[in-house]
Scaffold this active site. Structure first.
Site, PDB file in Angstrom:
ATOM      1  N   VAL A 145     -53.287   8.046 -47.322  1.00 11.06           N
ATOM      2  CA  VAL A 145     -53.410   9.829 -47.730  1.00 11.06           C
ATOM      3  C   VAL A 145     -53.377  10.071 -45.910  1.00 11.06           C
ATOM      4  CG1 VAL A 145     -54.859  11.558 -47.953  1.00 11.06           C
ATOM      5  CG2 VAL A 145     -55.076   9.759 -49.586  1.00 11.06           C
ATOM      6  N   GLY A 167     -48.617   5.931 -46.343  1.00 11.74           N
ATOM      7  CA  GLY A 167     -48.621   4.665 -46.164  1.00 11.74           C
ATOM      8  C   GLY A 167     -47.025   4.394 -46.377  1.00 11.74           C
ATOM      9  N   LYS A 168     -47.252   3.430 -45.448  1.00 17.86           N
ATOM     10  CA  LYS A 168     -46.071   2.719 -45.485  1.00 17.86           C
ATOM     11  C   LYS A 168     -45.019   1.886 -47.271  1.00 17.86           C
ATOM     12  CE  LYS A 168     -45.598   2.458 -40.501  1.00 17.86           C
ATOM     13  NZ  LYS A 168     -45.402   3.751 -40.653  1.00 17.86           N
ATOM     14  N   GLY A 169     -45.976   1.338 -47.314  1.00 13.11           N
ATOM     15  CA  GLY A 169     -45.754   0.531 -48.864  1.00 13.11           C
ATOM     16  C   GLY A 169     -45.767   2.272 -49.728  1.00 13.11           C
ATOM     17  N   ALA A 170     -46.830   2.421 -49.833  1.00 13.14           N
ATOM     18  CA  ALA A 170     -46.445   3.924 -50.652  1.00 13.14           C
ATOM     19  C   ALA A 170     -45.616   4.710 -51.190  1.00 13.14           C
ATOM     20  CB  ALA A 170     -47.988   4.631 -51.055  1.00 13.14           C
ATOM     21  N   ASN A 171     -45.295   4.757 -50.030  1.00 14.28           N
ATOM     22  CA  ASN A 171     -43.859   5.773 -48.953  1.00 14.28           C
ATOM     23  C   ASN A 171     -42.673   4.768 -49.725  1.00 14.28           C
ATOM     24  OD1 ASN A 171     -44.988   7.332 -48.204  1.00 14.28           O
ATOM     25  ND2 ASN A 171     -44.756   7.590 -45.675  1.00 14.28           N
ATOM     26  N   ASN A 190     -37.653  -0.121 -36.493  1.00 14.03           N
ATOM     27  CA  ASN A 190     -37.007   0.594 -35.516  1.00 14.03           C
ATOM     28  C   ASN A 190     -37.009   0.686 -34.583  1.00 14.03           C
ATOM     29  OD1 ASN A 190     -39.924   0.744 -34.424  1.00 14.03           O
ATOM     30  ND2 ASN A 190     -40.216   3.575 -36.050  1.00 14.03           N
ATOM     31  N   GLY A 207     -38.202   6.458 -42.321  1.00 11.44           N
ATOM     32  CA  GLY A 207     -37.660   4.956 -41.988  1.00 11.44           C
ATOM     33  C   GLY A 207     -38.436   4.670 -43.717  1.00 11.44           C
ATOM     34  N   ASP A 208     -39.410   4.947 -43.898  1.00 15.33           N
ATOM     35  CA  ASP A 208     -39.439   4.908 -45.553  1.00 15.33           C
ATOM     36  C   ASP A 208     -38.551   4.976 -46.751  1.00 15.33           C
ATOM     37  OD1 ASP A 208     -42.254   2.886 -44.022  1.00 15.33           O
ATOM     38  OD2 ASP A 208     -42.650   5.715 -44.250  1.00 15.33           O
TER      39      ASP A 208
HETATM   40  O1  RIB Z   1     -43.966   5.813 -42.093  1.00 18.64           O
HETATM   41  C1  RIB Z   1     -45.045   6.803 -42.309  1.00 18.64           C
HETATM   42  C2  RIB Z   1     -45.861   6.582 -42.498  1.00 18.64           C
HETATM   43  O2  RIB Z   1     -47.306   5.691 -41.893  1.00 18.64           O
HETATM   44  C3  RIB Z   1     -47.862   7.445 -43.152  1.00 18.64           C
HETATM   45  O3  RIB Z   1     -47.192   7.980 -44.276  1.00 18.64           O
HETATM   46  C4  RIB Z   1     -48.691   6.686 -42.929  1.00 18.64           C
HETATM   47  O4  RIB Z   1     -49.895   6.708 -43.535  1.00 18.64           O
HETATM   48  C5  RIB Z   1     -48.854   5.281 -42.461  1.00 18.64           C
HETATM   49  O5  RIB Z   1     -48.735   4.579 -42.879  1.00 18.64           O
END
Ligand code: RIB
Length: 311
Positions: free
Chosen positions: A15, A42-46, A187, A254-255
């Site tokens: 979160v 979160g990078k994975g969830a994103n 990056n 980036g995600d």
């Molecule tokens: O890459 C952005 C993400 O990095 C954010 O959503 C944060 O949760 C971290 O994981």
């Protein structure tokens, strides 16, 4: 009509607690900040959500905590259509959270408290092996234990599944265990950590990409924010041009790039076209505040892609 790409993401769910501020307090000082935003990140969830919004069938392998954020994260992903059968709750552990600070230029600084993400084990990957075997791509980052990342790469490679690794947050890696990935996408700062050389300019990024290819990676994409990205492979180095936008918040760009790239490649698009599209999808994500909530729908993306093509 072709069936949608199938993407599996093994990674983090956080979160995001985003504060918009230009001045940081000194020790003992209290300062007012401009604004606050709470969102799922979160990078994975994103990356999973970016892939889902681009039209893929997405399954997430993750761990959440047994606090308020854990069930909310699961429900949020489920509502978006991301498969959560492999998103398990860890007792007596907090969910991952990320305090994020964004300045008036849109640039971000991110802290990550891994919480339950640190409990995602190689066994969790094994439980999802059939999903991975049937996927068009496996997408990974580094907000979970490295041994889980290494294991997931080995599973994907065993089944001949395209593997995309975003080495974020940057940390030293066992290159023998990661160089089998099909796309390695750091990056600038992550590239510096992995390659052990400065990446301050586009020329540095190109040299770093070449150096990593010489160490065994098939394709390295160094993302450079508003300067676009560079792709290094056995065929040489090419620039991926940026799409100029007015950025409000670059968090998660980036995600957005990685999740959308996984889909565009899985759709069978030529690499250069997939990269250009992912670059636009990422640029669009910076024009709104937040990470997942700032990502475009496929339709909004296609409209922007058409506008860009027509001038
Ligand atoms: O890459 C952005 C993400 O990095 C954010 O959503 C944060 O949760 C971290 O994981």
């Amino acid at each position: 009509m072709a069936s949608p790409p199938r993407i599996v993401v093994v990674g983090s769910a956080n979160v995001d607690l985003t504060t918009f501020v230009d001045t940081f307090p000194r020790p003992g000082e209290t300062v007012f900040a401009d604004r606050f935003d709470l969102g799922f990140g979160g990078k994975g969830a994103n990356q999973a959500v970016a892939a889902r919004l681009c039209g893929a069938e997405v399954e997430m392998v993750a761990r959440v905590g047994d606090d308020l954020f854990g069930p909310a994260t699961r429900e949020h992903l489920r509502t978006l259509g991301v498969g959560v059968a492999h998103v398990q709750q860890v007792p007596e552990v907090s969910s991952g959270v990320a305090p994020i600070f964004v300045d008036s230029s849109g640039q971000n600084r991110i802290l990550v408290v891994p919480g339950a993400n640190g409990h995602l084990r190689p066994d969790d990957v094994d439980l999802a092996e059939e999903l991975i075997r049937g996927a068009d791509a496996l997408v990974l980052q580094l907000e979970i234990p490295l041994e889980t990342v290494y294991h997931a790469i080995a599973v994907a490679k065993r089944h001949g599944v395209r593997c995309i690794l975003n080495p974020a947050p940057g940390q030293p890696l066992d290159l023998a265990k990661v160089s089998a990935v099909d796309y390695f996408i750091p990056n600038e700062t992550e590239a510096e950590v992995v390659a052990g050389r400065p990446v301050k300019t586009v020329a540095d990024a190109e040299a770093c990409g070449r150096a990593l290819v010489a160490k065994g990676f098939a394709a390295v994409i160094v993302t450079l924010g508003e300067q676009g990205a560079v792709l290094a492979s056995g065929e040489g180095v090419v620039r991926i041009e940026p799409f100029p936008v007015v950025a409000k918040d670059t968090s998660g760009a980036g995600d957005a790039f990685i999740g959308s790239l996984a889909v565009f490649l899985a759709e069978g698009r030529p690499e250069a076209d997939a990269l250009a599209r992912a670059s636009l999808f990422a640029a669009l994500s910076t024009t709104e505040v937040g990470t997942q909530k700032a990502f475009a729908s496929r339709q909004a993306f296609e409209d922007a892609w058409t506008r860009r093509a027509s001038g």
